[in-house]
Design an enzyme around this catalytic site. Sequence first.
Site, PDB file in Angstrom:
ATOM      1  N   HIS A 142     -11.292   6.466  -9.285  1.00  0.00           N
ATOM      2  CA  HIS A 142     -10.906   7.238  -8.100  1.00  0.00           C
ATOM      3  C   HIS A 142     -10.818   8.719  -8.466  1.00  0.00           C
ATOM      4  CE1 HIS A 142      -8.543   8.698  -4.692  1.00  0.00           C
ATOM      5  NE2 HIS A 142      -8.863   7.589  -4.058  1.00  0.00           N
ATOM      6  N   GLU A 145      -8.913  11.116  -7.512  1.00  0.00           N
ATOM      7  CA  GLU A 145      -7.551  11.597  -7.771  1.00  0.00           C
ATOM      8  C   GLU A 145      -7.132  11.285  -9.203  1.00  0.00           C
ATOM      9  OE1 GLU A 145      -3.031  10.223  -6.852  1.00  0.00           O
ATOM     10  OE2 GLU A 145      -4.398  10.114  -5.147  1.00  0.00           O
ATOM     11  N   ASN A 183      -5.864   4.127   0.051  1.00  0.00           N
ATOM     12  CA  ASN A 183      -4.647   3.786   0.801  1.00  0.00           C
ATOM     13  C   ASN A 183      -4.950   2.831   1.952  1.00  0.00           C
ATOM     14  OD1 ASN A 183      -4.335   5.344   3.611  1.00  0.00           O
ATOM     15  ND2 ASN A 183      -5.433   6.694   2.220  1.00  0.00           N
ATOM     16  N   SER A 230      -6.219   8.972   6.202  1.00  0.00           N
ATOM     17  CA  SER A 230      -7.312   9.887   6.545  1.00  0.00           C
ATOM     18  C   SER A 230      -7.932   9.573   7.904  1.00  0.00           C
ATOM     19  CB  SER A 230      -8.402   9.829   5.460  1.00  0.00           C
ATOM     20  OG  SER A 230      -7.900  10.245   4.212  1.00  0.00           O
TER      21      SER A 230
END
Length: 274
Positions: free
Chosen positions: A120, A122, A216, A258
């Site tokens: 990912h 992040e 998420n 998002s």
Amino acid sequence: MKIELASSYGFCFGVKRAIKIAENAGDAATIGPLIHNNEEINRLATNFNVKTLHGINELKDEKKAIIRTHGITKSDLAELKKTDIKVIDATCPFVTKPQQICEDMSNAGYDVVIFGDENHPEVKGVKSYASGKVYVVLDESELEGVKFRQKVALVSQTTRKVEKFMQIANYLMLRVKEVRVFNTICNATFENQEAVKNLAKRADVMIVIGGKNSSNTKQLYLISKNFCEDSYLIESEHEVEKSWFEGKNLCGISAGASTPDWIIQKVVDAIEKF
């Protein structure tokens, strides 16, 4: 059939902030997708000329570069600042926090454990701030056989499940002399997860709306599926199928951090037509 929205869902603070930054900037390029929602990315490209690049190596004639909500690696940021391009940082403050912790703890002699998906963006960014040993795991079993130093710091990808984070923390505390635990899971993630769990327990069918590549959103779907077998993950109203709702009394709806309200409303409208 009744339709009920989760008590907490959709756009989080970091995403709202990033979209506003991108809209105000206009005529810019983001380093990687600004957020994990293709519909919203397309809207920004069409209405504000904010295009998406895969990396800093694709920058050519752009005068403004926007750093995505998930952040970028420390080395990429350093390279970007060497150019004449105006750098606009839309990194979510909740993501900047584990980056700083990772750097500080690593410099202080701690091994660092990151709970998250190593692929990912992040997590790649957070990991890049460690100057010493760093381990990225999704389960405590991945730490078996690791010989830690006397001090370990634990952080988390902002969108992971709290319960699993605590399992990893407990595993480390039983094996390492000093463990510093930093709960870097953002409040919006926790609230959305609790809300989808509570709704899924009562619903006959659950619809979770968000990007298929959104961490998420995937977590929300998995939680929903655990409590409501008839749970579906979709990106837009075009994926909704009438058969999902036959014989159902309560349809619950949640959405990833998002996912904008206009997409959620389109899904609700589509379901109401059945």
